[in-house]
Design a protein around this motif. Sequence first.
Motif, PDB file in Angstrom:
ATOM      1  N   PHE A 274       0.876  -1.176   0.000  1.00 44.24           N
ATOM      2  CA  PHE A 274       0.000   0.000   0.000  1.00 44.24           C
ATOM      3  C   PHE A 274       0.907   1.218   0.000  1.00 44.24           C
TER       4      PHE A 274
ATOM      5  N   LEU B 279       1.012   5.113   0.057  1.00 46.26           N
ATOM      6  CA  LEU B 279       0.406   6.436   0.225  1.00 46.26           C
ATOM      7  C   LEU B 279       1.503   7.480   0.463  1.00 46.26           C
ATOM      8  N   THR B 280       2.458   7.144   1.347  1.00 42.38           N
ATOM      9  CA  THR B 280       3.448   8.127   1.799  1.00 42.38           C
ATOM     10  C   THR B 280       4.414   8.544   0.683  1.00 42.38           C
TER      11      THR B 280
ATOM     12  N   GLY C 270       3.619  12.880   4.444  1.00 42.06           N
ATOM     13  CA  GLY C 270       3.588  11.811   5.446  1.00 42.06           C
ATOM     14  C   GLY C 270       2.280  11.886   6.207  1.00 42.06           C
ATOM     15  N   SER C 271       2.321  12.530   7.376  1.00 42.28           N
ATOM     16  CA  SER C 271       1.066  12.719   8.123  1.00 42.28           C
ATOM     17  C   SER C 271       0.060  13.491   7.264  1.00 42.28           C
TER      18      SER C 271
ATOM     19  N   PHE D 274       9.082   4.768   1.825  1.00 39.49           N
ATOM     20  CA  PHE D 274       8.817   4.039   3.080  1.00 39.49           C
ATOM     21  C   PHE D 274       7.737   2.963   2.893  1.00 39.49           C
ATOM     22  N   ILE D 275       7.752   2.250   1.784  1.00 35.56           N
ATOM     23  CA  ILE D 275       6.661   1.306   1.521  1.00 35.56           C
ATOM     24  C   ILE D 275       7.020  -0.117   1.981  1.00 35.56           C
ATOM     25  N   THR D 276       6.263  -0.597   2.967  1.00 34.41           N
ATOM     26  CA  THR D 276       6.446  -1.958   3.492  1.00 34.41           C
ATOM     27  C   THR D 276       6.072  -2.970   2.397  1.00 34.41           C
TER      28      THR D 276
ATOM     29  N   ILE E  68       8.456   1.438  15.915  1.00 35.36           N
ATOM     30  CA  ILE E  68       7.779   1.787  14.664  1.00 35.36           C
ATOM     31  C   ILE E  68       6.257   1.750  14.797  1.00 35.36           C
TER      32      ILE E  68
ATOM     33  N   TYR F 250       4.090   4.230  12.222  1.00 31.50           N
ATOM     34  CA  TYR F 250       3.434   4.006  10.909  1.00 31.50           C
ATOM     35  C   TYR F 250       1.928   3.794  11.035  1.00 31.50           C
ATOM     36  N   GLU F 251       1.297   3.920   9.859  1.00 28.93           N
ATOM     37  CA  GLU F 251      -0.175   3.920   9.729  1.00 28.93           C
ATOM     38  C   GLU F 251      -0.798   5.043  10.578  1.00 28.93           C
TER      39      GLU F 251
ATOM     40  N   THR G 296       1.057   8.455  12.879  1.00 30.96           N
ATOM     41  CA  THR G 296       1.841   8.568  14.117  1.00 30.96           C
ATOM     42  C   THR G 296       0.877   8.674  15.303  1.00 30.96           C
TER      43      THR G 296
ATOM     44  N   GLU H 198       0.727  11.013  17.345  1.00 29.38           N
ATOM     45  CA  GLU H 198       0.175  12.377  17.418  1.00 29.38           C
ATOM     46  C   GLU H 198      -1.093  12.429  16.542  1.00 29.38           C
TER      47      GLU H 198
ATOM     48  N   MET I 217      -5.029  13.103  17.466  1.00 31.40           N
ATOM     49  CA  MET I 217      -5.902  14.048  16.748  1.00 31.40           C
ATOM     50  C   MET I 217      -7.220  13.372  16.374  1.00 31.40           C
TER      51      MET I 217
HETATM   52  C1  LIG Z   1       9.356   1.252   8.497  1.00 33.88           C
HETATM   53  C2  LIG Z   1       8.269   2.064   7.883  1.00 33.88           C
HETATM   54  C3  LIG Z   1       7.285   1.423   7.139  1.00 33.88           C
HETATM   55  C4  LIG Z   1       6.266   2.181   6.538  1.00 33.88           C
HETATM   56  N1  LIG Z   1       5.345   1.554   5.715  1.00 33.88           N
HETATM   57  C5  LIG Z   1       4.493   2.323   4.980  1.00 33.88           C
HETATM   58  C6  LIG Z   1       3.655   1.719   3.969  1.00 33.88           C
HETATM   59  O1  LIG Z   1       3.634   0.498   3.788  1.00 33.88           O
HETATM   60  N2  LIG Z   1       2.874   2.540   3.209  1.00 33.88           N
HETATM   61  C7  LIG Z   1       2.849   3.895   3.375  1.00 33.88           C
HETATM   62  O2  LIG Z   1       2.132   4.564   2.647  1.00 33.88           O
HETATM   63  N3  LIG Z   1       3.628   4.492   4.332  1.00 33.88           N
HETATM   64  C8  LIG Z   1       4.444   3.747   5.127  1.00 33.88           C
HETATM   65  N4  LIG Z   1       5.261   4.341   6.063  1.00 33.88           N
HETATM   66  C9  LIG Z   1       5.169   5.769   6.264  1.00 33.88           C
HETATM   67  C10 LIG Z   1       4.565   6.178   7.608  1.00 33.88           C
HETATM   68  O3  LIG Z   1       3.189   5.925   7.626  1.00 33.88           O
HETATM   69  C11 LIG Z   1       4.933   7.644   7.834  1.00 33.88           C
HETATM   70  O4  LIG Z   1       6.317   7.673   8.114  1.00 33.88           O
HETATM   71  C12 LIG Z   1       4.139   8.275   8.950  1.00 33.88           C
HETATM   72  O5  LIG Z   1       2.774   8.400   8.586  1.00 33.88           O
HETATM   73  C13 LIG Z   1       4.682   9.660   9.342  1.00 33.88           C
HETATM   74  O6  LIG Z   1       4.956  10.453   8.241  1.00 33.88           O
HETATM   75  P1  LIG Z   1       6.395  11.174   8.137  1.00 33.88           P
HETATM   76  O7  LIG Z   1       7.413  10.121   8.330  1.00 33.88           O
HETATM   77  O8  LIG Z   1       6.441  11.949   6.895  1.00 33.88           O
HETATM   78  O9  LIG Z   1       6.434  12.125   9.399  1.00 33.88           O
HETATM   79  P2  LIG Z   1       5.835  13.621   9.503  1.00 33.88           P
HETATM   80  O10 LIG Z   1       4.425  13.607   9.028  1.00 33.88           O
HETATM   81  O11 LIG Z   1       6.780  14.564   8.876  1.00 33.88           O
HETATM   82  O12 LIG Z   1       5.824  13.835  11.064  1.00 33.88           O
HETATM   83  C14 LIG Z   1       6.958  14.275  11.807  1.00 33.88           C
HETATM   84  C15 LIG Z   1       6.488  14.543  13.232  1.00 33.88           C
HETATM   85  O13 LIG Z   1       5.521  15.616  13.229  1.00 33.88           O
HETATM   86  C16 LIG Z   1       4.329  15.188  13.831  1.00 33.88           C
HETATM   87  N5  LIG Z   1       3.189  15.817  13.180  1.00 33.88           N
HETATM   88  C17 LIG Z   1       2.930  15.898  11.843  1.00 33.88           C
HETATM   89  N6  LIG Z   1       1.775  16.542  11.647  1.00 33.88           N
HETATM   90  C18 LIG Z   1       1.291  16.865  12.863  1.00 33.88           C
HETATM   91  C19 LIG Z   1       0.121  17.534  13.324  1.00 33.88           C
HETATM   92  N7  LIG Z   1      -0.817  17.999  12.471  1.00 33.88           N
HETATM   93  N8  LIG Z   1      -0.054  17.681  14.658  1.00 33.88           N
HETATM   94  C20 LIG Z   1       0.867  17.210  15.533  1.00 33.88           C
HETATM   95  N9  LIG Z   1       1.984  16.576  15.162  1.00 33.88           N
HETATM   96  C21 LIG Z   1       2.197  16.394  13.838  1.00 33.88           C
HETATM   97  C22 LIG Z   1       4.320  13.667  13.652  1.00 33.88           C
HETATM   98  O14 LIG Z   1       3.466  13.023  14.582  1.00 33.88           O
HETATM   99  C23 LIG Z   1       5.792  13.368  13.878  1.00 33.88           C
HETATM  100  O15 LIG Z   1       6.056  13.322  15.254  1.00 33.88           O
HETATM  101  C24 LIG Z   1       6.234   3.588   6.714  1.00 33.88           C
HETATM  102  C25 LIG Z   1       7.223   4.204   7.498  1.00 33.88           C
HETATM  103  C26 LIG Z   1       8.229   3.478   8.048  1.00 33.88           C
HETATM  104  C27 LIG Z   1       9.307   4.186   8.828  1.00 33.88           C
END
Ligand SMILES: Cc1cc2nc3c(=O)[nH]c(=O)nc-3n(C[C@H](O)[C@H](O)[C@H](O)COP(=O)(O)OP(=O)(O)OC[C@H]3O[C@@H](n4cnc5c(N)ncnc54)[C@H](O)[C@@H]3O)c2cc1C
Length: 379
Positions: free
Chosen positions: A123, A125-126, A131-132, A156-158, A358, A362-363, A365, A367, A371
């Motif tokens: 899947f 999305l990221t 990310g978030s 970052f796709i698993t 982790i 993932y899926e 954060t 935070e 929300m």
């Molecule tokens: C090992 C691994 C496997 C993964 N597998 C998948 C996958 O299969 N498919 C996929 O699509 N993605 C995947 N991801 C991505 C994962 O879902 C994202 O890393 C995660 O959603 C956070 O996004 P980001 O890393 O860009 O962090 P950011 O969104 O940049 O966040 C950085 C920090 O800011 C905080 N933050 C951001 N926005 C807000 C807000 N509005 N209010 C308060 N705090 C906030 C976050 O909580 C975090 O602490 C994977 C990531 C990893 C590391």
Amino acid sequence: MDYLLTEEQKMLKEMVAKFAREEIGPVARENQEKGIFPAAIIKKAGELGLMGIAYPPEYGGAGMDYVSYMIAVEEISRYCASTGVIVSAHSSLAIDPIFRFGNEEQKKKYLPDLCSGRKIGCFALTEPGAGSDAGSTKTTAKLVGDKWILNGTKHFITNGAEADIAIIFASTDLAQKTKGISAFIVEKGTPCFNVGKHEKKLGINSTSTTELIFEECTIPKENLLGDLNKGFKVAMTTLDGGRLGICAQALGIARASIEDSIKYAKEREQFGQPIAGFQAIQWMIADMCTEYEAAWLLGYRGSLMKDKGLPYAKEAAMAKLKASEVASFCASKAIQIHGGYGYVKEFDVERYLRDAKITEIYEGTNEIMRMVVSSFALK
Ligand SMILES: Cc1cc2nc3c(=O)[nH]c(=O)nc-3n(C[C@H](O)[C@H](O)[C@H](O)COP(=O)(O)OP(=O)(O)OC[C@H]3O[C@@H](n4cnc5c(N)ncnc54)[C@H](O)[C@@H]3O)c2cc1C
């Protein structure tokens, strides 16, 4: 808490626990240290019906419920959190959106191979800048004649390296942000669709975490999944179920931490007695057990609600939030109980802590989970 389970769920739990203990446990440490994807285990999991537990037999699934799926992911993650998330990402994030949003032709084409584990799903999305804030997707899909042309990079796709079928989210109308995102099914081997960088990680090292790159990648028009511009809903609905899978993964890590700690505390002697005799150790174990059971009940409630067809977004967020923090808490306490031995690689507990982290990220954060929960509380 097995008294809450049906006879069928108890039988499944016993079967998966045996499989995990006898076949996953013995290779987990080496696979993680060497970063080996457990292909033989995933094949066997498919043969046991564990790659499509909660989907109907007509699509190759085991025809069980989501509670059963969570039980299986927890039992697997008890021995290997990497294998747990490989199964979870494949089932909750790749099979589920096809099952829920696909048309009959797509379900018949893709589900039997995915549910049997003959094919692996992912899947995506990221993105580096999304990310978030997943609505900032920059990957685009443009309809030209009867083909979609995809451009962009997911990261970052698993299961990214192994996946035969990828669920991809791309903007079909950039100006509309979340209301202009659509979901697509992309098959491995499609020209101009490539796996990019492989991430090196703190934990879950038997999983691949990769970039997926699309450069003028052409897919058939009929690979649109769900309605045009409704992909964000596909993603968010899918992630609700996925969070229960991550809750189960975290529960498995927490249980491993507890079970290993109890065993060690009974065996390790200091001051002429097993350390289990010290109140400080007993209280850590009491806290770990209490936190685990609270998290388990939240996860059970979420999956029961999903099985009953009730809205469960808040419950899934709560379950993932709680279980992930409990996993990190229990793994940290497990190291404490093991003392110096917990910090070195002779025991598994240091891996549990690296794997636990982790689940807070993932899926969504934690935070973002807060929300989601507060948006319901403050409605
Ligand atoms: C090992 C691994 C496997 C993964 N597998 C998948 C996958 O299969 N498919 C996929 O699509 N993605 C995947 N991801 C991505 C994962 O879902 C994202 O890393 C995660 O959603 C956070 O996004 P980001 O890393 O860009 O962090 P950011 O969104 O940049 O966040 C950085 C920090 O800011 C905080 N933050 C951001 N926005 C807000 C807000 N509005 N209010 C308060 N705090 C906030 C976050 O909580 C975090 O602490 C994977 C990531 C990893 C590391």
